[in-house]
Design a protein around this motif. Structure first.
Motif, PDB file in Angstrom:
ATOM      1  N   SER A 120      13.307   6.404 -18.434  1.00  0.00           N
ATOM      2  CA  SER A 120      14.154   7.526 -18.044  1.00  0.00           C
ATOM      3  C   SER A 120      15.191   7.071 -17.023  1.00  0.00           C
ATOM      4  O   SER A 120      15.055   6.023 -16.396  1.00  0.00           O
ATOM      5  N   ILE A 121      16.216   7.870 -16.849  1.00  0.00           N
ATOM      6  CA  ILE A 121      17.273   7.561 -15.891  1.00  0.00           C
ATOM      7  C   ILE A 121      16.733   7.569 -14.463  1.00  0.00           C
ATOM      8  O   ILE A 121      17.116   6.748 -13.644  1.00  0.00           O
ATOM      9  N   VAL A 122      15.786   8.469 -14.177  1.00  0.00           N
ATOM     10  CA  VAL A 122      15.202   8.537 -12.832  1.00  0.00           C
ATOM     11  C   VAL A 122      14.439   7.250 -12.536  1.00  0.00           C
ATOM     12  O   VAL A 122      14.556   6.680 -11.448  1.00  0.00           O
ATOM     13  N   ARG A 123      13.678   6.779 -13.506  1.00  0.00           N
ATOM     14  CA  ARG A 123      12.932   5.530 -13.316  1.00  0.00           C
ATOM     15  C   ARG A 123      13.882   4.362 -13.090  1.00  0.00           C
ATOM     16  O   ARG A 123      13.650   3.512 -12.228  1.00  0.00           O
ATOM     17  N   GLN A 124      14.958   4.299 -13.875  1.00  0.00           N
ATOM     18  CA  GLN A 124      15.927   3.222 -13.710  1.00  0.00           C
ATOM     19  C   GLN A 124      16.558   3.259 -12.320  1.00  0.00           C
ATOM     20  O   GLN A 124      16.706   2.227 -11.674  1.00  0.00           O
ATOM     21  N   ILE A 125      16.921   4.431 -11.864  1.00  0.00           N
ATOM     22  CA  ILE A 125      17.523   4.568 -10.533  1.00  0.00           C
ATOM     23  C   ILE A 125      16.519   4.133  -9.465  1.00  0.00           C
ATOM     24  O   ILE A 125      16.854   3.379  -8.557  1.00  0.00           O
ATOM     25  N   TYR A 126      15.288   4.605  -9.600  1.00  0.00           N
ATOM     26  CA  TYR A 126      14.251   4.262  -8.625  1.00  0.00           C
ATOM     27  C   TYR A 126      14.031   2.751  -8.563  1.00  0.00           C
ATOM     28  O   TYR A 126      14.011   2.162  -7.481  1.00  0.00           O
ATOM     29  N   LEU A 127      13.874   2.123  -9.724  1.00  0.00           N
ATOM     30  CA  LEU A 127      13.628   0.685  -9.742  1.00  0.00           C
ATOM     31  C   LEU A 127      14.827  -0.102  -9.223  1.00  0.00           C
ATOM     32  O   LEU A 127      14.667  -1.125  -8.558  1.00  0.00           O
ATOM     33  N   GLN A 128      16.024   0.367  -9.510  1.00  0.00           N
ATOM     34  CA  GLN A 128      17.227  -0.316  -9.028  1.00  0.00           C
ATOM     35  C   GLN A 128      17.327  -0.225  -7.507  1.00  0.00           C
ATOM     36  O   GLN A 128      17.635  -1.205  -6.844  1.00  0.00           O
ATOM     37  N   LEU A 129      17.067   0.953  -6.963  1.00  0.00           N
ATOM     38  CA  LEU A 129      17.149   1.119  -5.510  1.00  0.00           C
ATOM     39  C   LEU A 129      15.992   0.426  -4.800  1.00  0.00           C
ATOM     40  O   LEU A 129      16.125   0.009  -3.647  1.00  0.00           O
ATOM     41  N   LEU A 130      14.862   0.281  -5.466  1.00  0.00           N
ATOM     42  CA  LEU A 130      13.704  -0.365  -4.883  1.00  0.00           C
ATOM     43  C   LEU A 130      13.963  -1.842  -4.599  1.00  0.00           C
ATOM     44  O   LEU A 130      13.413  -2.405  -3.661  1.00  0.00           O
ATOM     45  N   GLU A 131      14.839  -2.465  -5.391  1.00  0.00           N
ATOM     46  CA  GLU A 131      15.140  -3.879  -5.199  1.00  0.00           C
ATOM     47  C   GLU A 131      15.747  -4.155  -3.830  1.00  0.00           C
ATOM     48  O   GLU A 131      15.613  -5.241  -3.296  1.00  0.00           O
ATOM     49  N   TYR A 132      16.425  -3.184  -3.251  1.00  0.00           N
ATOM     50  CA  TYR A 132      17.092  -3.401  -1.973  1.00  0.00           C
ATOM     51  C   TYR A 132      16.135  -3.294  -0.794  1.00  0.00           C
ATOM     52  O   TYR A 132      16.481  -3.699   0.304  1.00  0.00           O
ATOM     53  N   ASN A 133      14.962  -2.745  -1.001  1.00  0.00           N
ATOM     54  CA  ASN A 133      13.989  -2.600   0.078  1.00  0.00           C
ATOM     55  C   ASN A 133      13.045  -3.794   0.087  1.00  0.00           C
ATOM     56  O   ASN A 133      12.456  -4.136  -0.925  1.00  0.00           O
ATOM     57  N   ARG A 193       9.695  -5.634   0.742  1.00  0.00           N
ATOM     58  CA  ARG A 193       8.280  -5.258   0.820  1.00  0.00           C
ATOM     59  C   ARG A 193       7.660  -5.971   2.015  1.00  0.00           C
ATOM     60  O   ARG A 193       7.809  -7.178   2.170  1.00  0.00           O
ATOM     61  N   VAL A 194       6.990  -5.203   2.827  1.00  0.00           N
ATOM     62  CA  VAL A 194       6.390  -5.775   4.025  1.00  0.00           C
ATOM     63  C   VAL A 194       5.002  -6.311   3.684  1.00  0.00           C
ATOM     64  O   VAL A 194       4.272  -5.697   2.905  1.00  0.00           O
ATOM     65  N   PRO A 195       4.625  -7.450   4.268  1.00  0.00           N
ATOM     66  CA  PRO A 195       3.316  -8.016   3.930  1.00  0.00           C
ATOM     67  C   PRO A 195       2.146  -7.223   4.507  1.00  0.00           C
ATOM     68  O   PRO A 195       1.026  -7.358   4.042  1.00  0.00           O
ATOM     69  N   TRP A 196       2.393  -6.381   5.504  1.00  0.00           N
ATOM     70  CA  TRP A 196       1.315  -5.644   6.156  1.00  0.00           C
ATOM     71  C   TRP A 196       1.080  -4.264   5.552  1.00  0.00           C
ATOM     72  O   TRP A 196       0.369  -3.454   6.129  1.00  0.00           O
ATOM     73  N   LYS A 197       1.632  -3.995   4.390  1.00  0.00           N
ATOM     74  CA  LYS A 197       1.450  -2.672   3.783  1.00  0.00           C
ATOM     75  C   LYS A 197      -0.019  -2.389   3.472  1.00  0.00           C
ATOM     76  O   LYS A 197      -0.435  -1.241   3.452  1.00  0.00           O
TER      77      LYS A 197
END
Length: 192
Positions: free
Chosen positions: A31-44, A46-50
């Motif tokens: 879906s378009i929402v999933r694509q947007i989410y995954l695209q924006l997620l690349e810029y964040n 990931r912290v190792p202490w999550k």
């Protein structure tokens, strides 16, 4: 990008390449929402202490204190002095050294060379996974950090102090109450 643009407008304009990529046809089954989410997620990043934050049975306020602690955002005297506040920078517990995150939570009475990075790496390694031992490490460390911070604030602002045994017993009782039944049995093996 105009220099007089507000920070919000600059953020919106900075996402333009992402939006251009999303104008391409949808991938099969996505879906378009999933694509947007995954695209924006690349810029964040990931912290190792999550692993310390998720599936932690500690109280929410203790988890928030841990989040501030890990990011070095607790208002220690070192940070307050850096903001030009007129305070005594000595540690409230030992009255000798500058109060920093490392001094309060890592280096206090610890023999040998330990710094924040090695401490955090040990913590991440010990709290990964779904084992009961990992659950105990997460919860006890989180509640311990919160208890030390509360004790520090009580000594600093209310001139009240409690013994180490009382604080440790409070952490043990809180963890025993919050733990799942299997972990409660593991916690009861330790005598306080």
């Amino acid at each position: 990008m105009p220099k007089q643009a507000s920070w919000m407008l600059r953020k919106i304009l900075a996402t333009q390449p992402t939006w251009n990529e999303l104008q391409q046809p949808l991938k099969a089954g996505k879906s378009i929402v999933r694509q947007i989410y995954l695209q924006l997620l690349e810029y964040n990043v990931r912290v190792p202490w999550k692993c310390m934050m998720f599936r932690n049975a500690a109280r929410p306020k203790a988890i928030f204190t841990l989040w501030l602690h890990i990011q070095d955002r607790l208002l220690t005297k070192e940070r307050l002095v850096a903001w030009d506040m007129d305070i005594e920078p000595k540690c409230i517990f030992c009255d000798a050294l500058l109060e920093t995150r490392d001094h309060l939570f890592v280096l206090k009475d610890h023999p040998g060379p330990v710094n924040w990075n090695t401490h955090l790496q040990w913590l991440i390694k010990s709290s990964k996974g779904n084992s009961q031992a990992a659950q105990v490490v997460k919860m006890v460390y989180t509640e311990g950090v919160h208890a030390i911070w509360i004790e520090r604030n009580q000594r600093q602002f209310e001139q009240m102090s409690r013994s180490v045994e009382v604080v440790a017993k409070e952490v043990a009782v809180t963890c025993n109450i919050r733990a799942l039944p299997g972990i409660q049995q593991l916690l009861r093996q330790y005598i306080f």
